[in-house]
Write a protein that holds these residues in place. Structure first.
Motif, PDB file in Angstrom:
ATOM      1  N   VAL A  24       7.364  13.710   5.590  1.00 51.96           N
ATOM      2  CA  VAL A  24       7.237  12.845   4.417  1.00 51.96           C
ATOM      3  C   VAL A  24       8.618  12.476   3.869  1.00 51.96           C
ATOM      4  CG1 VAL A  24       6.352  12.678   2.057  1.00 51.96           C
ATOM      5  CG2 VAL A  24       4.961  13.751   3.813  1.00 51.96           C
ATOM      6  N   GLN A  58      10.030   9.667   6.036  1.00 41.70           N
ATOM      7  CA  GLN A  58       9.379   8.356   6.005  1.00 41.70           C
ATOM      8  C   GLN A  58       9.053   7.856   4.604  1.00 41.70           C
ATOM      9  OE1 GLN A  58       5.987   8.569   8.581  1.00 41.70           O
ATOM     10  NE2 GLN A  58       7.170   9.382  10.284  1.00 41.70           N
ATOM     11  N   PHE A  59       8.700   8.777   3.720  1.00 33.77           N
ATOM     12  CA  PHE A  59       8.233   8.365   2.402  1.00 33.77           C
ATOM     13  C   PHE A  59       8.923   9.133   1.273  1.00 33.77           C
ATOM     14  CE2 PHE A  59       4.570   8.426   5.430  1.00 33.77           C
ATOM     15  CZ  PHE A  59       4.471   7.052   5.645  1.00 33.77           C
ATOM     16  N   PRO A  60      10.261   9.017   1.167  1.00 33.54           N
ATOM     17  CA  PRO A  60      10.964   9.822   0.148  1.00 33.54           C
ATOM     18  C   PRO A  60      10.470   9.570  -1.277  1.00 33.54           C
ATOM     19  CG  PRO A  60      12.395   8.110   1.061  1.00 33.54           C
ATOM     20  CD  PRO A  60      11.173   8.162   1.919  1.00 33.54           C
ATOM     21  N   SER A  61      10.039   8.358  -1.567  1.00 35.77           N
ATOM     22  CA  SER A  61       9.597   8.072  -2.933  1.00 35.77           C
ATOM     23  C   SER A  61       8.278   8.763  -3.252  1.00 35.77           C
ATOM     24  CB  SER A  61       9.455   6.572  -3.160  1.00 35.77           C
ATOM     25  OG  SER A  61      10.686   5.934  -2.966  1.00 35.77           O
ATOM     26  N   MET A 108       0.068   5.047   3.022  1.00 32.81           N
ATOM     27  CA  MET A 108       1.234   5.720   2.477  1.00 32.81           C
ATOM     28  C   MET A 108       2.432   4.784   2.446  1.00 32.81           C
ATOM     29  SD  MET A 108       0.857   9.594   3.967  1.00 32.81           S
ATOM     30  CE  MET A 108       1.880  10.495   2.814  1.00 32.81           C
ATOM     31  N   GLU A 152       2.236   2.576  -0.578  1.00 34.28           N
ATOM     32  CA  GLU A 152       2.554   3.332  -1.785  1.00 34.28           C
ATOM     33  C   GLU A 152       4.057   3.579  -1.890  1.00 34.28           C
ATOM     34  OE1 GLU A 152       0.907   4.057  -4.299  1.00 34.28           O
ATOM     35  OE2 GLU A 152       1.855   5.770  -5.274  1.00 34.28           O
ATOM     36  N   GLU A 153       4.681   3.881  -0.742  1.00 33.49           N
ATOM     37  CA  GLU A 153       6.129   4.106  -0.711  1.00 33.49           C
ATOM     38  C   GLU A 153       6.862   2.855  -1.185  1.00 33.49           C
ATOM     39  OE1 GLU A 153       7.849   6.809  -0.125  1.00 33.49           O
ATOM     40  OE2 GLU A 153       9.860   5.955   0.037  1.00 33.49           O
ATOM     41  N   LEU A 196       6.456   2.433  -4.974  1.00 25.75           N
ATOM     42  CA  LEU A 196       7.285   3.371  -5.738  1.00 25.75           C
ATOM     43  C   LEU A 196       8.754   2.982  -5.686  1.00 25.75           C
ATOM     44  CD1 LEU A 196       5.571   6.736  -4.773  1.00 25.75           C
ATOM     45  CD2 LEU A 196       5.669   5.749  -7.057  1.00 25.75           C
ATOM     46  N   ARG A 197       9.201   2.521  -4.506  1.00 23.37           N
ATOM     47  CA  ARG A 197      10.607   2.135  -4.370  1.00 23.37           C
ATOM     48  C   ARG A 197      10.941   0.973  -5.286  1.00 23.37           C
ATOM     49  NH1 ARG A 197      12.009   2.378   2.058  1.00 23.37           N
ATOM     50  NH2 ARG A 197      11.646   4.611   2.255  1.00 23.37           N
ATOM     51  N   GLU A 244      11.230   2.232  -8.730  1.00 25.23           N
ATOM     52  CA  GLU A 244      12.508   2.917  -8.923  1.00 25.23           C
ATOM     53  C   GLU A 244      13.626   1.923  -9.149  1.00 25.23           C
ATOM     54  OE1 GLU A 244      12.999   5.441  -5.522  1.00 25.23           O
ATOM     55  OE2 GLU A 244      11.378   6.751  -6.195  1.00 25.23           O
TER      56      GLU A 244
END
Ligand code: ZN
Ligand code: ZN
Ligand code: ZN
Ligand code: ZN
Lengths: 425, 398
Positions: free
Chosen positions: A334, A337-340, B304, B307-308, B311-312, B315
């Motif tokens: 994770v 690939q998906f740090p946020s 996912m 969603e990433e 969120l980015r 941010e």
């Protein structure tokens, strides 16, 4: 993660970008300042101006308690004035090393600027090497020599900052009990690898909390990265310890201090996680790019190792694995690939609150129950603390005061354990 | 102390054990296992007080193992302990060939076996011809669970309304709830984290109460129960597979169970603790709440990667000092009303289902998209014929 050398840093628009800040190409200088900025944000309580008005002072109690820790010397700043005491919990791992390094350099710069530090500091390392499980060593050090070298490096580098080294404590995990042989017996009574590790973690915290209590520390600082905190969030949830999350990540006041809950009303130290916004690999990168000698052997490899096994979604675990390992493996993917998403897990968990004196509103049915118990109506339950971990427990009214009570998570830790283990812990 | 003899059932100490209980690792004989399983569900029902004597309750029935076991156990317990409630089966026909049409045959047989009324409401009738097969034909396999979730939730409400019922029980088991707890942690969805482990959820956007009597039952034990009780259920998962978040959480739960079998229950317990630890959570995210579509109760969650990205972007906005607090405040100001088109509860002009339908209809110019009458599939148990007007009235009256 290897940006083209043709790119320039997106922050300063000058230097060539040789690394990344999250997804943006960046130069090493900008990367380093990004990291320190993220850490400093959480060091607000230690700014000199904030400390002056804080009113908390450091007057260590004489260590007369039964704990086998060496009696600590009274520590005061150079002008003899009492200042808050900050205890750094050091795992000797890289993230922890960044934490110690940053805070103590910050303190040095305070002395340079203001002529005196705003706080006193100590470092505690718990030696739990003997109690790792086969697959997940509790500390990364596999050989004793390497571990000793790290301890020496810490002493060499920071003794001057820690009251001539008197405030650097290396505590064997055994010393949590009066009889050092006792610990091994208790750990061996646990029925599975996860429970053994759970207990070791619990006792390590207990030891650190006890020292913080003795030293009248105002703060305990941990060097947990976002990645580790996310692992712990899901891991604790899976161990039935969801109720303990606020004490890990939230606004908490640390409640676990001793083996038996005391009636002491002394203010508990606050736990802080200043690396909570930084990913594990970012901190590793920080060490690699850092010009001031942070590199190994000052630090050991990370605690634990993700088994290759859990990196793919098709992988399957077995009884001999631990929940901690599973989460390590899961978040390794994770993080890449998906740090946020990973950071968001920690932020979300940080928004969970403990209920001080009552449930928060919106708790639904449980709220009624709390109201009932306040009014003393039957069927209500009283809140008390877990004998083992100090966490919240709802006790039946029928139960006598003074009786041992165990929180859900600790009960589950003991599931299938050998007889007599309750008394032993 | 009497040591348990591994060759004898741990409870009756006489019969030969045939089951190693996944939840407790006890070795039990068949009657002892069935009784233990039923008794735990009875205890859940009693301790949480979810049923009221004289109440009529709909069982959300998909023909799958969870809802079939739920119907069977509830019938048994209602007779054994005299709850004095009446159960009805309520099924949703999403219009998925080879999956739902077969599983509905199972539900029809169950209705006869358990002597319960059955009502089936279909997406096709409810949503102007948009079956899930057609939705997928239009938008592809990605993101279709969003549609299914929204449509399903409304369909269940409407079905219950038709039956004059205010309480629907669903077959969500401990594994499903544990999965949802993880998923909501991964998505950072605090309002849902607050609600997901509650046994009963009453929502401001739905007049119907939902309960999950199987919330402490392990999926593996549900399968064992169905097997030993020789229950008639349909065992294919939805062909439109679950999405990444759900899948990711699911893989974690399955591995956790292998490491420490008690984990599933422990995640549920942690989820219950979270409910008391989420403070000002604001109103629930209205109709976007999926009803765990596909009848298998485990779709939804989105991807996912999406969603990433979301969120980015968030941010980036925050780091540029343009953090927009308005969005959050706006949600609190929302008032509930009725959808101007279909009358369903919503805080917007159009309900989520109608918005989705608009999107679907826009991309394909369909000649007649108005909602037709609701047809009910009958099987000799019950026959209900209703028209959209009536549904609108019923929904508006909520
Ligand atoms: Zn730069
Ligand atoms: Zn405890
Ligand atoms: Zn038996
Ligand atoms: Zn509508």
């Amino acid at each position: 993660m290897s940006p083209s050398t043709l790119q320039t840093c997106k922050r300063c628009n000058e230097a060539p970008a040789t690394t990344n800040i999250r997804t943006e190409p960046a130069c090493p200088a900008c990367f380093l300042s990004y990291i320190t900025h993220k850490i400093y944000k959480h060091l607000e309580p230690f700014r000199t101006r904030n400390l002056k008005s804080s009113g908390t002072t450091h007057k260590p109690r004489n260590a007369q308690s039964s704990t086998p820790t060496p009696a600590p010397a009274i520590s005061t700043s150079d002008d003899g004035r009492s200042v808050p005491f900050v205890l750094l919990a050091h795992s000797l791992g890289p993230c922890s090393t960044v934490m110690v390094d940053t805070l103590l350099n910050w303190r040095r710069s305070q002395i340079e600027r203001a002529g005196r530090p705003g706080f006193d500091v100590g470092i505690v390392v718990v030696d739990d090497r003997k109690y790792g499980t086969d697959t997940l060593p509790t500390t990364g050090a596999s050989n004793a020599e390497e571990w000793e070298k790290c301890i020496d490096a810490v002493r060499e580098k920071w003794s001057a900052d820690c009251n001539d080294g008197k405030n650097i404590w290396v505590l064997p995990l055994d010393s949590v009990y009066e009889d050092p042989a006792h610990l091994k017996q208790v750990v061996e009574k646990m029925s599975n690898a996860t429970s053994r590790l759970d207990l070791v973690n619990l006792l390590r915290d207990r030891l650190i909390d006890r020292l913080a209590d003795q030293q009248k520390a105002s703060f305990i600082i941990y060097g947990d990265s976002t990645t580790l905190l996310a692992e712990k969030t899901l891991g604790l949830t899976a161990k039935g310890r969801g109720a303990a999350l606020p004490s890990l990540l939230g606004d908490s006041i640390n409640s676990a201090t001793s083996s038996k809950p005391t009636t002491s009303t002394s203010s508990k130290p606050r736990k802080l996680y200043p690396l909570r916004d930084l990913l594990r690999h970012e901190l590793h990168n920080y060490i690699a790019l850092s010009p001031n000698g942070l590199a190994p052997p000052t630090s050991l490899p990370d605690r634990g190792k993700a088994k290759e096994l859990f990196k793919g979604s098709t992988a399957t675990a077995t009884k001999n694995d631990t929940i901690d390992e599973l989460m390590r493996g899961y978040f390794e993917t994770v993080e890449e690939q998906f740090p946020s998403i990973l950071s968001n897990v920690v932020r979300t968990a940080g928004r969970l609150h403990t209920f001080e004196g009552g449930f928060l509103k919106g708790a639904g049915k449980e709220e009624d129950e709390f109201e009932r118990s306040k009014k003393g109506e039957s069927g209500g339950r009283r809140r008390t603390f877990c004998t083992a971990c100090g966490g919240d427990v709802w006790a039946d009214e029928a139960k006598e005061d003074g009786e041992d009570r165990w929180c859900y998570g600790c009960e589950r830790m003991l599931l299938g354990a050998e007889d007599g283990v309750r008394q032993a812990i | 102390m009497l040591l348990p003899n591994p060759r004898l059932c741990a409870r009756c100490l006489t019969a030969r054990p045939v089951v190693l209980r996944p939840k407790t690792q006890e070795r039990l004989c068949k009657p002892c296992f069935l009784l233990a399983f039923e008794t735990e569900i009875h205890e859940t029902i009693i301790s949480t007080n979810i049923f009221t004597r004289g109440e009529k309750i709909a069982i959300g029935a998909s023909g799958g193992k969870d809802s079939t076991v739920l119907a069977s156990v509830l019938k048994t317990l209602n007779e054994r302990y005299d709850y004095g409630v009446e159960f009805v089966l309520l099924s949703i026909d999403e219009g998925i060939k080879g999956y739902r049409d077969d599983s509905l045959e199972t539900v029809k047989r169950n209705a006869q076996q358990y002597e319960m009324e059955l009502l089936i409401v279909g997406y096709e009738e409810l949503y102007g011809g948009w079956t899930m097969d057609k939705v997928v034909g239009q938008i592809g396999k990605k993101g279709n669970c969003t549609y299914c979730g929204v449509f399903r939730r409304q369909a269940l409400d409407r079905g219950a309304e038709l039956l004059g019922i205010k309480h629907v029980v669903t077959g969500h088991n401990a594994d499903d709830i544990a999965e949802t707890v993880f998923m909501n942690l991964l998505r950072g969805d605090l309002p849902r984290l607050h609600r997901c482990a509650h046994i009963t959820t009453a929502s401001s956007t739905s007049p119907i109460k939902r309960s999950k009597p199987l919330k402490y039952a392990y999926e593996k034990e549900i399968v064992l129960y169905a097997h030993h009780k020789k229950l008639d259920y349909f065992s294919t998962e939805c062909i439109y597979s679950p999405e990444a978040f759900r899948g990711s959480a699911r893989a974690l739960i399955k591995n956790l169970e292998k490491i420490r079998p008690s984990s599933i229950l422990d995640v549920v317990k942690s989820g219950e603790a979270f409910a008391a630890m989420t403070g000002d959570i604001g109103p629930p995210a209205a109709e976007e709440e999926g009803e765990g579509g596909c009848g298998s109760t485990r779709s939804g969650g989105g991807s996912m990667a999406a969603e990433e990205r979301r969120l980015r972007n968030k941010e980036k906005i925050v780091t540029r000092g343009k953090a927009n607090q308005k969005g959050a405040r706006k949600r609190n100001e929302q008032k509930l009303g009725s959808c101007v088109r279909c009358g369903y509860l919503t805080s917007q002009e159009l309900c989520k289902a109608c918005v989705l339908l608009d999107g679907l209809n826009k991309t394909v110019p369909r000649v007649e998209v108005e909602l037709e009458g609701l047809k009910t599939i009958t099987d000799g148990v019950q026959r209900v014929d209703l028209h959209m007007d009536e549904i609108k009235r019923a929904a508006a009256a909520i």
